[in-house]
Design a protein around this motif. Structure first.
Motif, mmCIF file in Angstrom:
data_model
loop_
_atom_site.group_PDB
_atom_site.id
_atom_site.type_symbol
_atom_site.label_atom_id
_atom_site.label_comp_id
_atom_site.label_asym_id
_atom_site.label_seq_id
_atom_site.Cartn_x
_atom_site.Cartn_y
_atom_site.Cartn_z
ATOM 1 N N VAL A 40 -35.985 -0.402 -33.051
ATOM 2 C CA VAL A 40 -37.429 -1.150 -32.853
ATOM 3 C C VAL A 40 -37.290 -2.541 -33.624
ATOM 4 C CG1 VAL A 40 -38.611 -0.186 -34.937
ATOM 5 C CG2 VAL A 40 -39.666 -1.164 -32.945
ATOM 6 N N VAL A 65 -45.410 -4.604 -42.289
ATOM 7 C CA VAL A 65 -44.287 -4.903 -43.117
ATOM 8 C C VAL A 65 -44.144 -6.105 -43.995
ATOM 9 C CG1 VAL A 65 -41.697 -5.179 -43.495
ATOM 10 C CG2 VAL A 65 -42.435 -3.327 -42.060
ATOM 11 N N LEU A 111 -46.079 -13.278 -34.362
ATOM 12 C CA LEU A 111 -45.901 -11.833 -34.085
ATOM 13 C C LEU A 111 -46.871 -11.759 -32.682
ATOM 14 C CD1 LEU A 111 -45.372 -9.900 -37.239
ATOM 15 C CD2 LEU A 111 -43.974 -10.342 -35.323
ATOM 16 N N PRO A 118 -45.171 -4.069 -27.178
ATOM 17 C CA PRO A 118 -45.099 -5.390 -27.905
ATOM 18 C C PRO A 118 -46.233 -5.226 -28.990
ATOM 19 C CG PRO A 118 -44.429 -6.043 -25.895
ATOM 20 C CD PRO A 118 -44.912 -4.508 -25.722
ATOM 21 N N GLN A 168 -38.733 -6.127 -32.600
ATOM 22 C CA GLN A 168 -39.585 -7.259 -33.494
ATOM 23 C C GLN A 168 -38.837 -8.668 -33.817
ATOM 24 O OE1 GLN A 168 -39.638 -4.110 -36.457
ATOM 25 N NE2 GLN A 168 -41.739 -3.344 -35.947
ATOM 26 N N ALA A 202 -37.210 -9.990 -31.549
ATOM 27 C CA ALA A 202 -37.419 -10.812 -30.488
ATOM 28 C C ALA A 202 -38.814 -11.229 -30.328
ATOM 29 C CB ALA A 202 -36.861 -9.784 -29.383
ATOM 30 N N LEU A 203 -39.883 -10.507 -30.794
ATOM 31 C CA LEU A 203 -41.233 -10.855 -30.868
ATOM 32 C C LEU A 203 -41.356 -12.197 -31.569
ATOM 33 C CD1 LEU A 203 -43.071 -7.884 -31.001
ATOM 34 C CD2 LEU A 203 -42.566 -9.219 -28.815
ATOM 35 N N LEU A 204 -40.743 -12.188 -32.755
ATOM 36 C CA LEU A 204 -40.761 -13.448 -33.736
ATOM 37 C C LEU A 204 -40.124 -14.537 -32.954
ATOM 38 C CD1 LEU A 204 -40.018 -11.820 -37.083
ATOM 39 C CD2 LEU A 204 -42.112 -13.154 -36.436
ATOM 40 N N GLN A 258 -45.380 -2.839 -31.601
ATOM 41 C CA GLN A 258 -43.943 -3.220 -32.329
ATOM 42 C C GLN A 258 -44.591 -4.372 -33.244
ATOM 43 O OE1 GLN A 258 -41.596 -4.317 -28.983
ATOM 44 N NE2 GLN A 258 -40.945 -2.095 -28.676
ATOM 45 N N VAL A 301 -37.546 -10.925 -44.096
ATOM 46 C CA VAL A 301 -38.420 -9.750 -44.552
ATOM 47 C C VAL A 301 -38.262 -8.296 -43.949
ATOM 48 C CG1 VAL A 301 -40.836 -9.011 -45.138
ATOM 49 C CG2 VAL A 301 -40.138 -11.406 -45.596
ATOM 50 N N LEU A 302 -38.353 -8.500 -42.737
ATOM 51 C CA LEU A 302 -38.190 -7.295 -41.687
ATOM 52 C C LEU A 302 -36.567 -6.840 -41.784
ATOM 53 C CD1 LEU A 302 -39.675 -8.290 -38.332
ATOM 54 C CD2 LEU A 302 -40.751 -6.967 -40.223
ATOM 55 N N GLY A 327 -45.644 -13.839 -29.755
ATOM 56 C CA GLY A 327 -44.592 -13.400 -29.066
ATOM 57 C C GLY A 327 -44.958 -11.987 -28.350
ATOM 58 N N ALA A 328 -45.886 -11.337 -29.004
ATOM 59 C CA ALA A 328 -46.305 -9.773 -28.237
ATOM 60 C C ALA A 328 -46.873 -10.277 -26.793
ATOM 61 C CB ALA A 328 -47.181 -9.213 -29.048
ATOM 62 N N ALA A 356 -46.513 -2.984 -36.075
ATOM 63 C CA ALA A 356 -45.691 -2.496 -37.188
ATOM 64 C C ALA A 356 -44.752 -3.687 -37.996
ATOM 65 C CB ALA A 356 -44.536 -1.391 -36.692
ATOM 66 N N ALA A 357 -44.576 -4.576 -37.560
ATOM 67 C CA ALA A 357 -43.735 -5.560 -38.342
ATOM 68 C C ALA A 357 -44.866 -6.170 -39.242
ATOM 69 C CB ALA A 357 -43.094 -6.742 -37.283
ATOM 70 N N ASN A 360 -39.673 -15.289 -29.596
ATOM 71 C CA ASN A 360 -40.773 -15.589 -28.647
ATOM 72 C C ASN A 360 -41.779 -16.230 -29.154
ATOM 73 O OD1 ASN A 360 -39.155 -15.126 -25.827
ATOM 74 N ND2 ASN A 360 -39.049 -13.166 -27.051
ATOM 75 N N GLY A 361 -42.462 -15.726 -30.197
ATOM 76 C CA GLY A 361 -43.754 -16.229 -30.773
ATOM 77 C C GLY A 361 -43.473 -17.565 -31.037
ATOM 78 N N ALA A 362 -42.167 -17.878 -31.703
ATOM 79 C CA ALA A 362 -41.946 -19.220 -32.201
ATOM 80 C C ALA A 362 -41.847 -20.151 -31.100
ATOM 81 C CB ALA A 362 -40.620 -19.136 -33.126
#
Lengths: 185, 185
Positions: free
Chosen positions: B145, A179, A153, A169, B149, B151-153, A172, B179-180, A156-157, A175-176, B155-157
DNA sequence: GCACCGGGAGAACGATCGTTCTCCCGGTCC
DNA sequence: GGACCGGGAGAACGATCGTTCTCCCGGTGC
């Protein structure tokens, strides 16, 4: 000007120019002009551009690690809060004028395939971020994979914030992350 | 050799070399040698290196968009499964030999600060990925949102898999995405 | 005062790169 | 068959880059 303050000026200048334009687009002469350090001195302190690039990244690595732990210790009082505080720190970073993404992600993309030392520093830095998250998730008794996911996360941000130029980001991702942290309890 | 097949060979070769070594480390002469297309023809089809870089990225953009929707339509039968299938597609990509990260993240890091067209293509591409997730989350009635989120996962990957050379981030991101998605119901 | 040393400014050098030009050849139209 | 056209191979050109060298000056020890 002694060697120590010259090295500092060069590192500061090179870091800023590399962030703005990338590494290969910045010549040693531009660093010389912007820093006010003569070429002779520059090459005394950093015998080649490759070594300068590596030094910039290594210093940035230490700076970020220190800032992360300092920010976590200052603003948060438990492992969960310390993990989430990383994303607040990201938010402040993303909002800085001229922010253009993570230096390690960017420099890896540019040089990681050709310069092994750059790839190694980027790997070390990302592993340190993961390890910081792992400290917090371990303290929570959460499964180890949660630290990797929080790191995804965060990275990616960084990537998306750099490309889009938005600071959103960070919130966002936070928040993720909340969770995911709640789901692991 | 006609212009059309020359353009194809050049695009294929340039994409591979850019991925391996970065853009600036690959000379036009290297593309000429590796593709077998003469310099004269090369400059007839792509009048400058900047235009070639942009063409490579634009084609890659279209390829990825098509692959994403094709993979989603083939392997998944609902919005939730289609969103998760993105991460399976990532896993296959990360496992390809020589994988070194997302071309848009990498090229943005190298040239985004200097070449606005590169920054624009990268932005468009990342927005398209977000929009694809948004299609699925909208169909689920989830808050907007959530698409950001996911998309962040993703791109982070991409960033972490590129830097570490591991394909694991795809599975870790998929689990986090699940999970999200469950939390948004 | 003077020889000497270190450093600054910038020219110089060799390599490389993007781009263009030259030369030559094979096919094509009449 | 011969003039012409398009393309291939690679040399050439101008710019830029990393790195080194030259020249000059100011400070320092005696």
């Amino acid at each position: 000007m002694d060697a120590e303050s010259a090295a500092l000026k060069v590192l500061d200048t090179a870091e800023r120019l590399f962030d703005e334009r990338g590494v290969q687009a910045v010549g040693m002469d531009a660093i010389r002009t912007a820093s006010g350090v003569s070429l002779k001195r520059l090459y005394q302190v950093f015998p080649s551009k490759d070594l300068l690039v590596e030094a910039v990244l290594r210093r940035r690595d230490e700076t970020v690690r220190a800032a992360l732990t300092a920010h976590g210790a200052r603003t948060a009082d438990g492992p969960r809060e310390r993990a989430l505080a990383v994303f607040d720190w990201l938010a402040g970073w993303f909002a800085e004028p001229g922010f253009r993404g993570c230096a390690f992600i960017n420099t890896f993309g540019e040089l990681g395939g050709v310069t092994p030392s750059v790839a190694a520093v980027a790997r070390d830095h990302k592993e340190a971020l993961r390890a910081y998250f792992a400290e917090q998730t371990d303290a929570l008794g959460a499964p180890p994979v949660l630290a990797d996911q929080l790191a995804l996360l965060a990275n990616g941000a960084m990537a998306v914030a750099g490309i889009t130029g938005s600071a959103e980001p960070a919130a966002q991702a936070k928040a993720a992350a909340a969770v995911l942290l709640d789901a692991a309890r």
